[in-house]
Scaffold this motif. Structure first.
Motif, PDB file in Angstrom:
ATOM      1  N   THR A  37     -10.313   2.751  -1.144  1.00  0.00           N
ATOM      2  CA  THR A  37      -9.063   3.667  -0.623  1.00  0.00           C
ATOM      3  C   THR A  37      -9.932   4.808  -0.060  1.00  0.00           C
ATOM      4  O   THR A  37     -10.860   5.119  -0.670  1.00  0.00           O
ATOM      5  CB  THR A  37      -8.252   3.941  -1.963  1.00  0.00           C
ATOM      6  OG1 THR A  37      -8.934   4.719  -2.782  1.00  0.00           O
ATOM      7  CG2 THR A  37      -7.476   2.506  -2.399  1.00  0.00           C
ATOM      8  N   PRO A  38      -9.018   5.951   0.599  1.00  0.00           N
ATOM      9  CA  PRO A  38      -9.634   6.992   0.908  1.00  0.00           C
ATOM     10  C   PRO A  38     -10.061   7.892  -0.247  1.00  0.00           C
ATOM     11  O   PRO A  38     -10.895   8.695  -0.160  1.00  0.00           O
ATOM     12  CB  PRO A  38      -8.451   7.695   2.096  1.00  0.00           C
ATOM     13  CG  PRO A  38      -7.821   6.466   2.296  1.00  0.00           C
ATOM     14  CD  PRO A  38      -7.988   5.303   1.355  1.00  0.00           C
ATOM     15  N   SER A  39      -9.466   7.770  -1.195  1.00  0.00           N
ATOM     16  CA  SER A  39      -9.339   8.859  -2.399  1.00  0.00           C
ATOM     17  C   SER A  39     -10.732   8.397  -3.311  1.00  0.00           C
ATOM     18  O   SER A  39     -11.356   8.968  -3.882  1.00  0.00           O
ATOM     19  CB  SER A  39      -8.516   8.772  -3.167  1.00  0.00           C
ATOM     20  OG  SER A  39      -8.263   7.400  -3.926  1.00  0.00           O
ATOM     21  N   GLY A  40     -11.102   6.994  -2.954  1.00  0.00           N
ATOM     22  CA  GLY A  40     -12.342   6.413  -3.732  1.00  0.00           C
ATOM     23  C   GLY A  40     -11.901   5.937  -5.173  1.00  0.00           C
ATOM     24  O   GLY A  40     -12.871   5.324  -5.598  1.00  0.00           O
ATOM     25  N   ASP A  41     -10.846   5.935  -5.420  1.00  0.00           N
ATOM     26  CA  ASP A  41     -10.212   5.143  -6.525  1.00  0.00           C
ATOM     27  C   ASP A  41      -9.791   3.674  -6.208  1.00  0.00           C
ATOM     28  O   ASP A  41      -9.039   3.563  -5.364  1.00  0.00           O
ATOM     29  CB  ASP A  41      -9.194   5.722  -7.330  1.00  0.00           C
ATOM     30  CG  ASP A  41      -9.363   7.020  -7.873  1.00  0.00           C
ATOM     31  OD1 ASP A  41     -10.630   7.185  -8.415  1.00  0.00           O
ATOM     32  OD2 ASP A  41      -8.617   7.990  -7.772  1.00  0.00           O
ATOM     33  N   PRO A  42     -10.669   2.663  -6.372  1.00  0.00           N
ATOM     34  CA  PRO A  42     -10.264   1.475  -5.816  1.00  0.00           C
ATOM     35  C   PRO A  42      -9.172   0.820  -6.534  1.00  0.00           C
ATOM     36  O   PRO A  42      -8.848   1.032  -7.627  1.00  0.00           O
ATOM     37  CB  PRO A  42     -11.677   0.515  -6.373  1.00  0.00           C
ATOM     38  CG  PRO A  42     -12.201   1.200  -7.615  1.00  0.00           C
ATOM     39  CD  PRO A  42     -11.886   2.702  -7.139  1.00  0.00           C
ATOM     40  N   ARG A  43      -8.298   0.031  -5.813  1.00  0.00           N
ATOM     41  CA  ARG A  43      -7.437  -0.756  -6.245  1.00  0.00           C
ATOM     42  C   ARG A  43      -7.290  -2.007  -6.259  1.00  0.00           C
ATOM     43  O   ARG A  43      -8.335  -2.717  -5.767  1.00  0.00           O
ATOM     44  CB  ARG A  43      -5.850  -0.253  -5.378  1.00  0.00           C
ATOM     45  CG  ARG A  43      -6.164  -0.661  -3.796  1.00  0.00           C
ATOM     46  CD  ARG A  43      -4.935  -0.338  -3.232  1.00  0.00           C
ATOM     47  NE  ARG A  43      -5.233  -0.640  -1.562  1.00  0.00           N
ATOM     48  CZ  ARG A  43      -3.942  -0.300  -0.731  1.00  0.00           C
ATOM     49  NH1 ARG A  43      -2.757   0.026  -0.919  1.00  0.00           N
ATOM     50  NH2 ARG A  43      -4.325  -0.394   0.398  1.00  0.00           N
ATOM     51  N   SER A  44      -6.438  -2.980  -7.099  1.00  0.00           N
ATOM     52  CA  SER A  44      -6.633  -4.222  -7.186  1.00  0.00           C
ATOM     53  C   SER A  44      -6.174  -5.128  -5.933  1.00  0.00           C
ATOM     54  O   SER A  44      -5.460  -4.228  -4.961  1.00  0.00           O
ATOM     55  CB  SER A  44      -5.587  -4.599  -8.494  1.00  0.00           C
ATOM     56  OG  SER A  44      -4.446  -4.681  -7.979  1.00  0.00           O
TER      57      SER A  44
END
Length: 350
Positions: free
Chosen positions: A241-248
């Motif tokens: 993700t652009p924020s850097g926090d990966p999602r499932s």
């Protein structure tokens, strides 16, 4: 007849190794010296859930009929092996000691079965529509593959989902989704006979009378393994993700199901334009259903989040192909930009 198989990569590679060991074949895993020492002293442990059983079982290499050993790349004697499995992440082949080993493997003309998400360049050259395309940009070091004869390289779709638990030793692998490895054939019928022999041996395996999931399935079509591309572009790379926090993977797919379907079907259409048969592809509904149980970020997203400067770039590979056949896609371009941006942050100081 016991075969000897060399597998580069002791993490994901230990899944295929375990199935071969169960069938009585012998396997050498290529890995770091510290991991090799651990495997040679304690063996491997693969945790897998059998059909209709609620809990995972641990399968230990020390209990299996085949012989397992592990070694760093500089100690490999390629003359010992009938087949090579390529199970490392694509950027790892740029490592100097791995590159030296790859030269030896190419010169020995050993058949190589890749279980990477990123298809080796020689494999893509077996597909007429891709043979002359400019695709090197998608690879960490395309020169690694220059010595390989295309007909000696095949691709096995790494559909089974497995990971090394972060709080466990390096010889443990947990299988989250025990689907099948789908392998395309080689150019030489003698090598195909070997593949089909291994397929039959693995298919016949039973554990306490139970069928053991994760089969090796061999297909004549070069396009069967490419069915994974639509899954990777729809789920795995969109975990970044652009924020850097990966999602499932589940959230990447089901967060906007209509967009996911459009990406999936567009990538499928790219493969069909290259020559793929619709019968070789997996329906979106089946993938979306499977994605409901994929509650962790993809390995690519986890690597990006941990600061890795390089990952396998199937997203970029598909974009390059799409552009060169006149089928660009804005959503794929967005994914590539996001991954590029996150990787650039890992290699640019400050």
């Amino acid at each position: 007849m016991a075969r000897s198989v060399l597998i580069l990569g002791a993490s994901y590679g230990s899944l295929l190794a375990t199935k071969l060991l169960m069938a009585g074949h012998n396997v050498t895993l290529v890995c770091r010296r510290s991991t090799a020492d651990l495997i040679n002293s304690a063996g491997t442990e693969v945790r897998i859930k059998l059909r209709d059983e609620p809990e995972h079982r641990s399968i230990f290499s020390r209990d299996l009929p085949g012989k397992l050993d592990a070694t760093p790349p500089e100690s490999v004697d390629v003359s010992r092996y009938d087949l090579v499995g390529l199970a490392m992440q694509e950027p790892q082949y740029a490592n100097h000691t791995i590159r030296v080993l790859m030269v030896k493997i190419a010169e020995a003309k050993l058949p190589c079965l890749s279980i990477m998400n990123m298809p080796p360049l020689p494999y893509l050259k077996r597909i007429p529509a891709l043979a002359d395309m400019d695709l090197e940009e998608a690879y960490t070091n395309a020169q690694v593959w220059e010595r390989f004869e295309p007909g000696l390289v095949s691709l096995c779709s790494p559909d089974p989902q497995a990971f090394r638990p972060p709080d466990e030793p390096a010889n443990v692998l947990h299988v989250g989704l025990p689907t099948n490895f789908k392998a395309a054939t080689f150019a030489d019928e003698a090598h195909n006979a070997l593949l089909k022999e291994l397929e039959a041996d693995i298919d016949a395996l039973r554990l306490d009378g139970h069928d053991v999931p994760v089969k090796l399935k061999v297909f004549d079509s070069l396009f069967v393994p490419l069915a994974k591309w639509s899954m990777l572009l729809t789920g795995n790379y969109r975990c970044v993700t652009p924020s850097g926090d990966p999602r499932s993977i589940r959230d990447a797919v089901h967060g906007d199901l209509a967009l996911s379907r459009s990406i999936y079907e567009h990538v499928d259409a790219i493969v069909r334009k290259l020559g793929g048969d619709p019968a070789d592809q997996v329906p979106f509904e089946k993938y979306a259903k499977a994605a409901e149980s994929l509650l962790k970020p993809s390995s690519a997203a986890r690597a990006v989040a941990s600061g890795a400067p390089f990952i396998e770039r199937v997203d970029l590979l598909v974009k390059l192909i799409a552009n060169q056949i006149g089928m660009p896609n804005a959503a794929i371009d967005d994914t590539v930009r996001t991954v590029d941006s996150r990787l650039n942050e890992s290699i640019v100081p400050g």
